[in-house]
Enzyme design. Structure first.
Site, short mmCIF file in Angstrom:
data_model
loop_
_atom_site.label_atom_id
_atom_site.label_comp_id
_atom_site.label_asym_id
_atom_site.label_seq_id
_atom_site.Cartn_x
_atom_site.Cartn_y
_atom_site.Cartn_z
N HIS A 72 0.84 -1.20 0.00
CA HIS A 72 0.00 0.00 0.00
C HIS A 72 0.87 1.25 0.00
O HIS A 72 1.73 1.40 0.86
CB HIS A 72 -0.93 0.00 1.22
N TYR A 201 -9.05 5.32 7.92
CA TYR A 201 -9.17 5.63 9.35
C TYR A 201 -10.18 6.77 9.45
O TYR A 201 -9.99 7.81 8.81
CB TYR A 201 -7.83 6.11 9.93
N PRO A 293 -4.10 0.03 18.85
CA PRO A 293 -3.83 -0.40 17.47
C PRO A 293 -3.95 0.71 16.41
O PRO A 293 -3.66 0.46 15.24
CB PRO A 293 -4.86 -1.50 17.23
N LYS A 297 1.11 -0.40 15.08
CA LYS A 297 2.51 -0.50 15.49
C LYS A 297 2.87 -1.74 16.32
O LYS A 297 4.05 -2.05 16.47
CB LYS A 297 2.90 0.75 16.31
N TYR A 384 3.94 6.57 10.33
CA TYR A 384 3.08 5.43 9.97
C TYR A 384 3.88 4.32 9.28
O TYR A 384 3.69 3.13 9.58
CB TYR A 384 1.92 5.90 9.07
P1 RFL Z 1 1.76 -12.31 21.23
O1 RFL Z 1 1.30 -12.37 19.82
O2 RFL Z 1 0.80 -11.99 22.29
O3 RFL Z 1 2.43 -13.72 21.54
C1 RFL Z 1 2.82 -14.09 22.85
C2 RFL Z 1 2.79 -15.61 22.95
O4 RFL Z 1 3.25 -16.01 24.24
C3 RFL Z 1 2.40 -17.02 24.73
N1 RFL Z 1 2.49 -17.04 26.20
C4 RFL Z 1 3.20 -17.96 26.88
N2 RFL Z 1 3.93 -18.99 26.46
C5 RFL Z 1 4.53 -19.77 27.43
N3 RFL Z 1 4.39 -19.53 28.75
C6 RFL Z 1 3.67 -18.49 29.21
N4 RFL Z 1 3.54 -18.26 30.53
C7 RFL Z 1 3.03 -17.65 28.26
N5 RFL Z 1 2.23 -16.56 28.34
C8 RFL Z 1 1.92 -16.20 27.09
C9 RFL Z 1 1.02 -16.63 24.21
O5 RFL Z 1 0.13 -17.75 24.19
C10 RFL Z 1 1.38 -16.14 22.80
O6 RFL Z 1 1.34 -17.18 21.85
O7 RFL Z 1 3.00 -11.29 21.41
P2 RFL Z 1 4.16 -10.86 20.39
O8 RFL Z 1 4.81 -12.08 19.78
O9 RFL Z 1 4.98 -9.90 21.14
O10 RFL Z 1 3.43 -10.13 19.19
C11 RFL Z 1 2.77 -8.90 19.40
C12 RFL Z 1 1.57 -8.75 18.46
O11 RFL Z 1 0.78 -9.92 18.56
C13 RFL Z 1 0.72 -7.51 18.77
O12 RFL Z 1 1.55 -6.43 19.12
C14 RFL Z 1 -0.15 -7.08 17.57
O13 RFL Z 1 -1.11 -8.04 17.29
C15 RFL Z 1 -0.84 -5.74 17.86
N6 RFL Z 1 -1.75 -5.32 16.79
C16 RFL Z 1 -1.26 -4.72 15.64
N7 RFL Z 1 0.07 -4.59 15.44
C17 RFL Z 1 0.55 -4.06 14.27
O14 RFL Z 1 1.79 -3.93 14.10
N8 RFL Z 1 -0.29 -3.66 13.25
C18 RFL Z 1 -1.64 -3.78 13.36
O15 RFL Z 1 -2.33 -3.48 12.40
C19 RFL Z 1 -2.18 -4.29 14.60
N9 RFL Z 1 -3.50 -4.45 14.76
C20 RFL Z 1 -3.14 -5.48 16.94
C21 RFL Z 1 -4.00 -5.03 15.90
C22 RFL Z 1 -3.68 -6.10 18.08
C23 RFL Z 1 -5.04 -6.25 18.20
N10 RFL Z 1 -5.52 -6.90 19.37
C24 RFL Z 1 -6.47 -7.92 19.37
C25 RFL Z 1 -4.84 -6.70 20.64
C26 RFL Z 1 -5.35 -5.17 16.01
C27 RFL Z 1 -5.89 -5.75 17.16
C28 RFL Z 1 -7.38 -5.84 17.24
C1 PHB Z 2 -6.00 -4.58 10.77
O1 PHB Z 2 -6.10 -4.77 9.55
O2 PHB Z 2 -6.33 -5.44 11.60
C2 PHB Z 2 -5.50 -3.27 11.26
C3 PHB Z 2 -5.03 -2.34 10.33
C4 PHB Z 2 -4.57 -1.10 10.77
C5 PHB Z 2 -4.58 -0.81 12.11
C6 PHB Z 2 -5.03 -1.74 13.04
C7 PHB Z 2 -5.50 -2.98 12.61
O3 PHB Z 2 -4.14 0.41 12.53
#
Ligand code: RFL
Ligand code: PHB
Length: 393
Positions: A72, A201, A293, A297, A384
């Site tokens: 994008h 957004y 989110p 980031k 961004y």
């Molecule tokens: P994770 O993905 O939470 O993985 C951590 C893992 O550790 C396990 N765990 C354990 N394992 C062993 N022993 C224990 N005691 C443990 N406790 C936990 C868990 O089961 C899991 O498998 O962390 P990690 O790897 O640091 O990754 C981070 C990302 O997942 C997170 O920052 C992103 O998803 C955030 N996020 C977004 N980030 C972006 O860069 N761009 C986006 O567009 C974006 N959109 C989002 C998001 C997060 C969202 N939610 C649901 C919080 C959109 C949403 C809705």
């Molecule tokens: C997503 O596609 O899940 C998404 C995209 C942009 C954001 C957050 C989540 O800022």
């Protein structure tokens, strides 16, 4: 059991670190609390910065992302019936972002790890951390009913916000910064074509909305909702009606709706723990920091931590540069705080923070300024697409 780097957590941070270290000849074992299928069922991020994309390429796991991910060059910001196009490439030195779901990144990393024959242990609910202040730290856990000790040189805590790793840093040393927002994001995934080829957004007096996608046939939409809302109270119909009501008419009239295949509410939080290293323990990703989110980031920060720790560990093992280990926390935090600032700012500019009409008018002025002036567009676009990584030394 013995390995060089013991990794807790098989999310994107743990899997990416594991793959890069494995490729560099540094042995590692991943211990995950949940099953692989459970990890893959979490629908999360969708936007990858160029630095994250490069790191995935360097790890050798980019084949499907490069074929199926969508580059994008811009995003859109909607407010007051207007839509402003933010030309990311133009305002951020030609940089772009890649739309490719976290689920797919995780799937690719799991497949690469299995192909490499590196050990991951899933369904381990009781891992504990030992001796991080000594030169022989270890993890202990139960496997098939038997107590196991995994000895290692270093421990990478990649276990997310609800993990155990950061609690292993003594309370008198650990400093936590937190901001909780009074709203959450209600997300819907549907097998429908995205309403726009670029992410939108949107700020609206009824609340924020986001139009995103996973492919040209699969859409991801979000609505700001009060944190007290229950997902069961949101039928698909109610969701689509509310989303339409917040969109400019020109967008609402082209929205294709369909049955949701996932629906959930995520709370919004800003959180940082300092320092990110204590003895032989290093924290990465959501284990050390959370962003709302709105700036896309979270996953990208996890990748940026991996970038720093991976490059440091390669120099430690290949060149004996152990003095670099002490640089990890400051290097990682420098970039994290800038992304925390950006994510907080985007959140406050786009959400309904108060019922005071004055605040709303200030938000509109801010949106107008940052989406129309050269310096505003540059600030928005450069943050961004992701700020540059520093050299580890
Ligand atoms: P994770 O993905 O939470 O993985 C951590 C893992 O550790 C396990 N765990 C354990 N394992 C062993 N022993 C224990 N005691 C443990 N406790 C936990 C868990 O089961 C899991 O498998 O962390 P990690 O790897 O640091 O990754 C981070 C990302 O997942 C997170 O920052 C992103 O998803 C955030 N996020 C977004 N980030 C972006 O860069 N761009 C986006 O567009 C974006 N959109 C989002 C998001 C997060 C969202 N939610 C649901 C919080 C959109 C949403 C809705
Ligand atoms: C997503 O596609 O899940 C998404 C995209 C942009 C954001 C957050 C989540 O800022």
């Amino acid at each position: 059991m013995r390995t060089q780097v013991a990794i807790i957590g098989a999310g994107p941070a743990g899997l990416l670190l594991g793959q890069l270290l494995h490729n560099a000849g540094i042995s590692n074992v991943i211990i995950e609390r949940r099953s692989g299928d459970y990890v893959l069922s979490r629908i999360r991020a969708g936007v990858l910065e160029e630095g994250t994309v490069q790191l995935l390429r360097e790890a050798g796991v980019s084949q499907r992302m490069d074929a199926e991910g969508m580059v994008h060059h811009g995003v859109q910001i909607a407010f007051r019936e207007q839509i402003r196009h933010i030309d990311l490439s133009r305002h951020a030195d030609g940089k772009t972002v890649m739309v490719y779901g976290q689920t797919e990144v995780t799937r690719d990393l799991m497949a690469a790890r299995a192909a490499a024959g590196a050990l991951s242990l899933y369904n381990i609910p009781d891992v504990s951390i030992h001796n991080i202040e000594s030169s022989n730290p270890s993890l202990q856990f139960t496997l098939n009913g038997e107590r196991q000790v995994l000895e290692c040189d270093y421990i990478a805590g990649c276990d997310g916000f609800h993990g155990i790793s950061r609690h292993a840093i003594p309370a008198e040393i650990r400093c936590e910064y937190e901001k909780v927002y009074p709203f959450g994001w209600l997300g819907v995934l549907s097998e429908t074509p995205p309403v726009s080829p670029e992410l939108i957004y949107g700020a609206h007096s009824r609340g924020f909305f986001l139009c995103s996608m996973r492919s040209m046939a699969r859409s991801r939409y979000y609505l700001e909702v009060p944190i007290s809302e229950q997902v069961e109270d949101w039928s698909d119909d109610r969701f689509w009606t509310e989303l339409r009501s917040r969109m400019p008419e020109s967008v609402a009239s082209t929205l294709v709706t369909g049955a949701s295949i996932e629906k959930s509410i995520a709370p919004l939080r800003s959180f940082v723990v300092e320092p990110m290293q204590y003895g032989r323990l290093f924290l990465l990703g959501d284990a050390a920091h959370i962003v709302p989110p709105t700036g896309a980031k979270g996953l990208n920060l996890a990748a940026s931590d991996v970038n720093y720790l991976y490059r440091i560990l390669v120099k430690v093992y290949h060149e004996g540069r152990t003095e670099l280990l002490a640089r990890y926390s400051a290097l990682a935090l420098d970039r994290i705080w800038k992304a925390e600032r950006f994510s907080w700012w985007m959140t406050s500019m786009l959400h309904r923070l108060s019922a005071n009409p004055f605040d709303h008018r200030v938000q509109l002025a801010e949106l107008d300024y940052f989406t129309s002036s050269e310096e505003g567009l540059q600030t928005l676009a450069r943050n961004y697409v992701g700020l540059p990584y520093q050299d580890v030394g």
